[in-house]
Motif scaffolding. Structure first.
Motif, PDB file in Angstrom:
ATOM      1  N   PHE A 124      34.097  62.746  33.124  1.00  0.00           N
ATOM      2  CA  PHE A 124      33.761  62.342  34.405  1.00  0.00           C
ATOM      3  C   PHE A 124      32.516  61.354  34.624  1.00  0.00           C
ATOM      4  O   PHE A 124      31.587  61.666  33.783  1.00  0.00           O
ATOM      5  CB  PHE A 124      33.361  63.603  35.344  1.00  0.00           C
ATOM      6  CG  PHE A 124      34.822  64.599  35.416  1.00  0.00           C
ATOM      7  CD1 PHE A 124      35.900  64.247  35.114  1.00  0.00           C
ATOM      8  CD2 PHE A 124      34.350  65.632  36.127  1.00  0.00           C
ATOM      9  CE1 PHE A 124      37.036  64.976  35.255  1.00  0.00           C
ATOM     10  CE2 PHE A 124      35.569  66.610  36.390  1.00  0.00           C
ATOM     11  CZ  PHE A 124      36.788  66.253  35.952  1.00  0.00           C
ATOM     12  N   ARG A 125      32.669  60.157  35.233  1.00  0.00           N
ATOM     13  CA  ARG A 125      31.933  59.217  35.205  1.00  0.00           C
ATOM     14  C   ARG A 125      31.427  58.951  36.564  1.00  0.00           C
ATOM     15  O   ARG A 125      32.143  58.887  37.684  1.00  0.00           O
ATOM     16  CB  ARG A 125      32.234  57.790  34.688  1.00  0.00           C
ATOM     17  CG  ARG A 125      32.460  58.057  33.122  1.00  0.00           C
ATOM     18  CD  ARG A 125      31.370  58.036  32.394  1.00  0.00           C
ATOM     19  NE  ARG A 125      31.292  57.741  31.090  1.00  0.00           N
ATOM     20  CZ  ARG A 125      31.327  59.138  30.389  1.00  0.00           C
ATOM     21  NH1 ARG A 125      31.262  60.372  30.754  1.00  0.00           N
ATOM     22  NH2 ARG A 125      31.738  58.911  29.042  1.00  0.00           N
ATOM     23  N   ALA A 126      29.876  58.826  37.020  1.00  0.00           N
ATOM     24  CA  ALA A 126      29.445  58.364  38.201  1.00  0.00           C
ATOM     25  C   ALA A 126      29.949  57.029  38.695  1.00  0.00           C
ATOM     26  O   ALA A 126      30.103  56.329  37.787  1.00  0.00           O
ATOM     27  CB  ALA A 126      27.934  58.605  38.300  1.00  0.00           C
ATOM     28  N   GLY A 127      30.412  56.745  39.770  1.00  0.00           N
ATOM     29  CA  GLY A 127      30.736  55.401  40.393  1.00  0.00           C
ATOM     30  C   GLY A 127      32.239  55.132  39.766  1.00  0.00           C
ATOM     31  O   GLY A 127      32.714  54.141  40.205  1.00  0.00           O
ATOM     32  N   ILE A 145      37.290  60.833  47.071  1.00  0.00           N
ATOM     33  CA  ILE A 145      36.401  61.079  46.319  1.00  0.00           C
ATOM     34  C   ILE A 145      36.493  61.370  44.941  1.00  0.00           C
ATOM     35  O   ILE A 145      37.681  61.180  44.505  1.00  0.00           O
ATOM     36  CB  ILE A 145      35.526  62.340  46.632  1.00  0.00           C
ATOM     37  CG1 ILE A 145      34.108  62.826  46.288  1.00  0.00           C
ATOM     38  CG2 ILE A 145      36.571  63.396  46.357  1.00  0.00           C
ATOM     39  CD1 ILE A 145      33.445  63.806  46.738  1.00  0.00           C
ATOM     40  N   SER A 146      35.584  60.830  44.104  1.00  0.00           N
ATOM     41  CA  SER A 146      36.100  60.839  42.657  1.00  0.00           C
ATOM     42  C   SER A 146      35.712  62.272  41.903  1.00  0.00           C
ATOM     43  O   SER A 146      35.179  63.228  42.588  1.00  0.00           O
ATOM     44  CB  SER A 146      34.927  59.858  42.000  1.00  0.00           C
ATOM     45  OG  SER A 146      33.737  60.424  41.771  1.00  0.00           O
TER      46      SER A 146
END
Length: 244
Positions: free
Chosen positions: A162-165, A192-193
């Motif tokens: 999982f990566r922010a942005g 949402i991610s």
């Protein structure tokens, strides 16, 4: 001119208030997430797929009507896992101690197979658990279970994938176990991610959390003004109470 100067700020404030009130109301109702915390010692929670005539409930309304006819009130509900083209649960599904669909340990495309995936399950002592698929064992005490993927929180940490942005955003719903043993059911109000959705469960204190599904997700929570009753699902997770 003086009247105009007085009226203009007043009009501006009214417009601003009209813009801010819906946002304030949203945050008051739980911000960007719809959520419910279920204490299994006090609150019946189970998984539903088909009725006593072997017909799929399909929608939240279908489940609500079925429960109404049996003197039960639906308090909160949402879809509880992915399904195949025939609306059968994808992966393990246990209902009332019966394994209706076996555990899926294979690999493939799609969110379900993002490793590690996992299992949410309830046991006879009214406790809830989430584990990675490879760690699941049924000792005969599992009463309900649904398999899905990916895991959102593993031992208090987010999966490294999982990566922010991330640009991979979607409406998402999932389940986590709170430190006091309560079950946290949640759905995002907007796309949402995985990173942001998983972070919600981690910040709530969940050491284990599991993604359930995406853009098809719906939730039923009339007490908070969220009485969604549509949808076309496989398995549904529901919290009930006796009708007064």
């Amino acid at each position: 001119m003086r009247n105009f100067k007085v009226i203009l700020p007043a009009v501006f404030l009214l417009v601003l208030l009209g813009l801010l009130l819906p946002l304030a109301r949203q945050w008051a109702e739980g911000g960007p997430f719809i959520s419910y915390r279920a204490d299994l010692r006090r609150t019946p929670l189970r998984l539903y797929w088909k009725d006593d005539h072997n017909q799929r409930f399909k929608s939240l309304e279908g489940l609500k009507k079925w429960l109404d006819a049996r003197g039960q009130k639906l308090v909160f509900a949402m879809n509880a896992g992915m399904f195949d083209p025939g609306f059968a649960p994808q992966g393990l599904y246990i209902e009332a101690r019966k394994t209706l669909v076996p555990l899926d340990t294979t690999s493939g495309p799609g969110n379900f197979y993002l490793k590690p995936n996992g299992v949410f399950y309830l046991t006879a002592d009214s406790s809830a658990h989430i584990c990675q698929t490879a760690d699941f064992r049924n000792d005969g005490r599992v009463t309900y279970a649904t398999q899905s993927g990916p895991m959102l929180v593993i031992d208090g940490r987010l999966p490294p994938a999982f990566r922010a942005g991330s640009a991979n955003v979607q409406i998402r719903n999932g389940v986590g176990i709170l430190p006091d043993g309560r079950v946290l059911l949640a759905m995002s109000r907007k796309k949402i991610s995985f990173y942001d959705f998983a972070s919600y469960f981690k910040k709530a204190g969940c050491r284990q959390a599991l993604y359930l599904d995406g853009f098809v997700s719906r939730s039923y929570e009339p007490a908070a003004g969220r009485p969604q009753t549509d949808g076309d699902f496989g398995v549904i997770i529901g919290v009930t109470a006796p009708k007064q």
